[in-house]
Enzyme design. Structure first.
Site, PDB file in Angstrom:
ATOM      1  N   SER A   1      27.949  30.462   8.367  1.00  0.00           N
ATOM      2  CA  SER A   1      26.815  31.140   7.754  1.00  0.00           C
ATOM      3  C   SER A   1      26.852  30.838   6.267  1.00  0.00           C
ATOM      4  O   SER A   1      27.933  30.769   5.670  1.00  0.00           O
ATOM      5  CB  SER A   1      26.953  32.653   7.973  1.00  0.00           C
ATOM      6  OG  SER A   1      26.113  33.351   7.078  1.00  0.00           O
TER       7      SER A   1
ATOM      8  N   GLY B   1      19.430  27.867  15.337  1.00  0.00           N
ATOM      9  CA  GLY B   1      20.774  28.210  15.802  1.00  0.00           C
ATOM     10  C   GLY B   1      20.778  29.503  16.612  1.00  0.00           C
ATOM     11  O   GLY B   1      19.962  30.395  16.379  1.00  0.00           O
TER      12      GLY B   1
ATOM     13  N   LEU C   1      23.229  24.580   2.723  1.00  0.00           N
ATOM     14  CA  LEU C   1      23.510  24.002   4.040  1.00  0.00           C
ATOM     15  C   LEU C   1      25.007  23.940   4.326  1.00  0.00           C
ATOM     16  O   LEU C   1      25.821  23.700   3.441  1.00  0.00           O
ATOM     17  CB  LEU C   1      22.910  22.592   4.110  1.00  0.00           C
ATOM     18  CG  LEU C   1      21.403  22.512   3.843  1.00  0.00           C
ATOM     19  CD1 LEU C   1      20.940  21.051   3.926  1.00  0.00           C
ATOM     20  CD2 LEU C   1      20.625  23.384   4.819  1.00  0.00           C
ATOM     21  N   HIS C   2      25.341  24.169   5.584  1.00  0.00           N
ATOM     22  CA  HIS C   2      26.723  24.041   6.053  1.00  0.00           C
ATOM     23  C   HIS C   2      26.708  23.221   7.341  1.00  0.00           C
ATOM     24  O   HIS C   2      25.635  22.793   7.799  1.00  0.00           O
ATOM     25  CB  HIS C   2      27.357  25.428   6.248  1.00  0.00           C
ATOM     26  CG  HIS C   2      26.518  26.354   7.073  1.00  0.00           C
ATOM     27  ND1 HIS C   2      26.298  26.154   8.423  1.00  0.00           N
ATOM     28  CD2 HIS C   2      25.832  27.481   6.746  1.00  0.00           C
ATOM     29  CE1 HIS C   2      25.537  27.116   8.887  1.00  0.00           C
ATOM     30  NE2 HIS C   2      25.226  27.935   7.888  1.00  0.00           N
TER      31      HIS C   2
ATOM     32  N   HIS D   1      24.071  23.975  10.001  1.00  0.00           N
ATOM     33  CA  HIS D   1      22.745  23.382   9.772  1.00  0.00           C
ATOM     34  C   HIS D   1      22.775  21.887  10.115  1.00  0.00           C
ATOM     35  O   HIS D   1      21.838  21.369  10.715  1.00  0.00           O
ATOM     36  CB  HIS D   1      22.356  23.495   8.291  1.00  0.00           C
ATOM     37  CG  HIS D   1      22.119  24.884   7.805  1.00  0.00           C
ATOM     38  ND1 HIS D   1      22.897  25.480   6.839  1.00  0.00           N
ATOM     39  CD2 HIS D   1      21.162  25.792   8.134  1.00  0.00           C
ATOM     40  CE1 HIS D   1      22.431  26.695   6.589  1.00  0.00           C
ATOM     41  NE2 HIS D   1      21.398  26.920   7.353  1.00  0.00           N
TER      42      HIS D   1
ATOM     43  N   GLN E   1      16.365  36.252  16.443  1.00  0.00           N
ATOM     44  CA  GLN E   1      15.347  35.438  15.773  1.00  0.00           C
ATOM     45  C   GLN E   1      14.798  34.379  16.728  1.00  0.00           C
ATOM     46  O   GLN E   1      13.585  34.193  16.850  1.00  0.00           O
ATOM     47  CB  GLN E   1      15.978  34.769  14.549  1.00  0.00           C
ATOM     48  CG  GLN E   1      15.170  33.637  13.957  1.00  0.00           C
ATOM     49  CD  GLN E   1      15.712  33.171  12.622  1.00  0.00           C
ATOM     50  OE1 GLN E   1      15.548  33.845  11.611  1.00  0.00           O
ATOM     51  NE2 GLN E   1      16.367  32.020  12.589  1.00  0.00           N
TER      52      GLN E   1
ATOM     53  N   GLN F   1      11.246  38.168   4.171  1.00  0.00           N
ATOM     54  CA  GLN F   1      12.140  38.601   5.255  1.00  0.00           C
ATOM     55  C   GLN F   1      13.355  39.371   4.726  1.00  0.00           C
ATOM     56  O   GLN F   1      14.262  39.681   5.483  1.00  0.00           O
ATOM     57  CB  GLN F   1      12.540  37.430   6.143  1.00  0.00           C
ATOM     58  CG  GLN F   1      13.456  36.393   5.519  1.00  0.00           C
ATOM     59  CD  GLN F   1      13.662  35.204   6.443  1.00  0.00           C
ATOM     60  OE1 GLN F   1      12.810  34.353   6.595  1.00  0.00           O
ATOM     61  NE2 GLN F   1      14.833  35.138   7.071  1.00  0.00           N
TER      62      GLN F   1
HETATM   63  O1  PAF Z   1      17.320  31.357   9.997  1.00  0.00           O
HETATM   64  C1  PAF Z   1      16.895  31.182   8.839  1.00  0.00           C
HETATM   65  O2  PAF Z   1      17.525  30.545   8.001  1.00  0.00           O
HETATM   66  C2  PAF Z   1      15.560  31.784   8.439  1.00  0.00           C
HETATM   67  O3  PAF Z   1      15.363  33.016   9.050  1.00  0.00           O
HETATM   68  C3  PAF Z   1      14.366  30.844   8.727  1.00  0.00           C
HETATM   69  C4  PAF Z   1      14.194  30.578  10.192  1.00  0.00           C
HETATM   70  C5  PAF Z   1      14.569  29.538   7.974  1.00  0.00           C
HETATM   71  C6  PAF Z   1      13.065  31.483   8.216  1.00  0.00           C
HETATM   72  O4  PAF Z   1      13.129  31.762   6.859  1.00  0.00           O
END
Ligand code: PAF
Length: 275
Positions: A176, A138, A24-25, A28, A144, A52
């Site tokens: 990020s 975000g 986390l930063h 988040h 996304q 993913q």
């Molecule tokens: O944006 C992210 O960190 C990821 O793509 C998410 C939405 C947590 C899904 O794994």
């Protein structure tokens, strides 16, 4: 996690979910703060989702530090953290995925085959387990967010999707988790992403509306740094993500650039002034 959510809902609390892959930063934490402002209870998920990541991508080296994440989440007032183990969340024989036809066919989806399929699948699974009233994402991952909005509308998830503006370091670099992989030299180089976007935006404000000229300018700025490799620079319609040749209406300029070995993304709005 589901039992916790059911109890909160039974007591009349509205739940906001912030899905994350951890490390986390402040970006988040801003999402969590927004979640706390809008809902009674905040849940986060921390899960580096293997489906993913494509072959050769950074699943193994993605930064992780669960203890630190849980401390930060606690300090940010988060009420529950869902941290599934991969083998519990993707049961043996797992074989169901969610897909979309149009939006993933642009920007990051062109080089990250299967990325959005895995992302949609995990987000749907998280929604099913946590059963939130709303979820906060975000805008750095603009594609996304657009894909999740489409999925939620198409599959009747009764969840409000909230987009949060990009949170930046004081020098402009979009926050990020992957930024920690940059060496000090690459960290300086990474500023060329926002410089390229801002330069194009300034040019547009001076009435240069041709997308190819704006993209060319951005490209020149980035390629001046030898340690970079451009995946894409695009100017597109913010709803369809289709390229637009001329910025005669609000547009999104988005790019993905690898600095050293770290792939970074960023975007900016191009909003032509009304005459
Ligand atoms: O944006 C992210 O960190 C990821 O793509 C998410 C939405 C947590 C899904 O794994």
């Amino acid at each position: 996690m589901s039992a916790w959510s059911a109890r909160q809902r039974h007591q009349g609390s509205r739940i906001a979910l912030v899905p994350t892959m951890g490390f986390l930063h402040d970006g988040h934490l801003a999402l969590m703060k927004e979640a706390g402002r809008l809902a009674d209870k905040v849940a986060i998920s921390i899960f580096v989702n293997p489906t993913q990541f494509g072959p050769g991508e950074d699943f193994d080296t993605y930064p992780r530090n669960l203890d630190r994440d849980l401390d930060l989440a606690r300090e940010a007032g988060v009420d529950a953290a869902f941290v599934p183990r991969t083998e519990d969340f993707y049961l043996q024989g797992f074989d169901t995925f969610i897909d979309q036809k149009k939006l993933p066919n642009h920007l990051c989806g062109l080089s990250r085959t299967g990325h959005f399929r895995g992302m949609m699948t995990i987000v749907a699974k998280l929604f099913n387990v946590v059963n939130p009233d709303m979820a906060v994402f975000g805008e750095k991952d603009f594609q996304q967010l657009a894909i999740i909005r489409r999925m939620v509308a198409d599959l009747n998830f009764n969840i409000r999707i909230i987009g949060h503006p990009i949170v930046r370091e004081s020098d402009g670099l979009a926050m990020s988790s992957r930024n920690t992989n940059l060496t000090p030299e690459q960290r300086k180089t990474a500023l060329c992403l926002i410089t390229a976007l801002k330069t194009a935006q300034a040019l547009m404000e001076k009435k240069e509306f041709h997308a190819d000229i704006l993209i060319h300018k951005a490209k020149t700025i980035i390629t001046a740094h030898p340690d970079t490799s451009i995946d894409y620079i695009a100017i597109c319609d913010p709803d369809t993500l289709e390229d637009i040749p001329f910025v005669d209406r609000p547009a999104l300029m988005a790019l993905a650039v690898t600095v050293g070995t770290t792939r970074l993304i960023d975007n900016i709005r191009l909003t032509p002034a009304q005459e």
